[in-house]
Write a protein that holds these residues in place. Structure first.
Motif, PDB file in Angstrom:
ATOM      1  N   LEU A  45     -15.391   9.393   4.066  1.00 45.19           N
ATOM      2  CA  LEU A  45     -16.325   8.392   3.670  1.00 45.19           C
ATOM      3  C   LEU A  45     -17.578   8.444   4.375  1.00 45.19           C
ATOM      4  O   LEU A  45     -17.776   8.429   5.539  1.00 45.19           O
TER       5      LEU A  45
ATOM      6  N   ASP B 169       0.709  -1.233  -0.108  1.00 42.47           N
ATOM      7  CA  ASP B 169       0.033   0.095   0.007  1.00 42.47           C
ATOM      8  C   ASP B 169       0.914   1.224  -0.014  1.00 42.47           C
ATOM      9  O   ASP B 169       1.042   1.873   0.990  1.00 42.47           O
TER      10      ASP B 169
ATOM     11  N   LYS C 135      -9.085   9.943   3.113  1.00 44.32           N
ATOM     12  CA  LYS C 135     -10.455  10.224   2.536  1.00 44.32           C
ATOM     13  C   LYS C 135     -11.514  10.501   3.675  1.00 44.32           C
ATOM     14  O   LYS C 135     -11.253  10.141   4.727  1.00 44.32           O
TER      15      LYS C 135
ATOM     16  N   ASP D 197     -18.420  11.030  -1.246  1.00 47.82           N
ATOM     17  CA  ASP D 197     -17.621  12.031  -0.937  1.00 47.82           C
ATOM     18  C   ASP D 197     -18.517  13.222  -0.330  1.00 47.82           C
ATOM     19  O   ASP D 197     -19.715  13.333  -0.600  1.00 47.82           O
TER      20      ASP D 197
ATOM     21  N   HIS E  73     -18.344   6.502  -4.582  1.00 46.68           N
ATOM     22  CA  HIS E  73     -17.042   5.876  -4.981  1.00 46.68           C
ATOM     23  C   HIS E  73     -16.994   4.316  -4.674  1.00 46.68           C
ATOM     24  O   HIS E  73     -17.727   3.776  -3.429  1.00 46.68           O
ATOM     25  N   LYS E  74     -16.122   3.662  -5.236  1.00 47.37           N
ATOM     26  CA  LYS E  74     -16.070   2.025  -5.269  1.00 47.37           C
ATOM     27  C   LYS E  74     -14.446   1.949  -4.842  1.00 47.37           C
ATOM     28  O   LYS E  74     -13.641   2.122  -5.837  1.00 47.37           O
ATOM     29  N   GLU E  75     -13.967   1.484  -3.887  1.00 43.77           N
ATOM     30  CA  GLU E  75     -12.695   1.234  -3.543  1.00 43.77           C
ATOM     31  C   GLU E  75     -12.374  -0.292  -3.053  1.00 43.77           C
ATOM     32  O   GLU E  75     -13.072  -0.607  -2.272  1.00 43.77           O
ATOM     33  N   ARG E  76     -11.329  -0.675  -3.719  1.00 42.16           N
ATOM     34  CA  ARG E  76     -10.735  -1.905  -3.184  1.00 42.16           C
ATOM     35  C   ARG E  76      -9.682  -1.770  -2.260  1.00 42.16           C
ATOM     36  O   ARG E  76      -8.539  -1.078  -2.658  1.00 42.16           O
ATOM     37  N   LEU E  77      -9.646  -2.454  -0.923  1.00 43.06           N
ATOM     38  CA  LEU E  77      -8.457  -2.028  -0.254  1.00 43.06           C
ATOM     39  C   LEU E  77      -8.114  -3.245   0.373  1.00 43.06           C
ATOM     40  O   LEU E  77      -8.741  -4.267   0.432  1.00 43.06           O
TER      41      LEU E  77
ATOM     42  N   THR F 257     -14.133  -4.380  -0.381  1.00 42.38           N
ATOM     43  CA  THR F 257     -14.442  -3.555  -1.454  1.00 42.38           C
ATOM     44  C   THR F 257     -15.362  -2.845  -0.721  1.00 42.38           C
ATOM     45  O   THR F 257     -16.329  -3.175  -0.138  1.00 42.38           O
TER      46      THR F 257
ATOM     47  N   PHE G  98      -3.870   7.191   1.643  1.00 38.83           N
ATOM     48  CA  PHE G  98      -5.147   6.926   1.466  1.00 38.83           C
ATOM     49  C   PHE G  98      -5.684   7.924   2.437  1.00 38.83           C
ATOM     50  O   PHE G  98      -5.608   7.656   3.565  1.00 38.83           O
TER      51      PHE G  98
ATOM     52  N   GLU H 100     -18.184   0.839  -0.537  1.00 41.41           N
ATOM     53  CA  GLU H 100     -18.837   1.940  -1.577  1.00 41.41           C
ATOM     54  C   GLU H 100     -19.051   3.021  -0.517  1.00 41.41           C
ATOM     55  O   GLU H 100     -19.407   2.842   0.830  1.00 41.41           O
TER      56      GLU H 100
END
Length: 192
Positions: free
Chosen positions: A93, A85, A91, A137, A143-147, A132, A89, A134
């Motif tokens: 949410l 990583d 953000k 903002d 938004h959709k993020e894979r972490l 994942t 990151f 969702e």
């Protein structure tokens, strides 16, 4: 500016509530709270500011921790040298939810901590290794993020706060240092 005095501690009823979803457009109070939460995390990781205002370092904070029962989370993870990583990151949410996750679990070698918990709680906290998520903002964009690994752990910890769950609820009460089969331990020192 949020300080440690604004953060409620374990035992406070708000920490055990299911937080309310946020509607758009956001009101100014919610926007300001979101920005203040992210600013707190950045300040808490800046040694001079953290020392001046006696801030405990944090990588994530949820609105219930400042006694606001809304589905709002801030996360600030600076860029690292790690191949897993490397990117920052940082953000806000809004209404985050995990839409998929790995079967494989992970945990932090040193356990988890929390700005709302003023004591060490020994034990492994099993989390999904990959998720994942969702979320929206501040402008209402989805938004959709894979972490994976540490960022995934942080986001799961904060979403737990939105559902009235504390990290130590996930520790095996009978054997806190027992590792579930096949779990990947992050931050463990490899033996040579």
């Amino acid at each position: 500016m949020i300080t440690m005095e604004d953060i409620i501690r374990e035992g406070h009823p708000t920490l055990r509530k299911q937080a309310e979803p946020i509607t758009f457009p956001l009101d100014n109070d919610t926007k300001e709270l979101a920005e203040d939460m992210l600013e707190f995390l950045i300040n808490s990781q800046t040694p001079e500011i953290a020392e001046k205002y006696e801030l405990r370092p944090g990588v994530g904070i949820a609105a219930p921790q400042v006694d606001v029962s809304k589905r709002l989370v801030a996360v600030h993870l600076p860029a690292t040298d790690s191949e897993d990583d490397p990117d920052e990151f940082s953000k806000i949410l809004i209404n985050p939810k995990i839409v998929s996750h790995s079967v494989q679990q992970t945990c932090l070698a040193d356990g988890e901590g929390c700005l709302s918990v003023d004591r060490d709680v020994p034990g492994y906290v099993p989390r999904h290794k990959r998720i994942t998520v969702e979320y929206y903002d501040l402008d209402g964009n989805k938004h959709k993020e894979r972490l994976r690994e540490f960022p995934a752990i942080v986001v799961q910890h904060e979403i737990d706060h939105l559902n009235g769950v504390m990290f130590y609820d996930r520790i095996d009460k009978d054997n806190p240092l027992a590792l579930p089969d096949g779990i990947d331990v992050l931050g463990a020192v490899e033996e040579e």
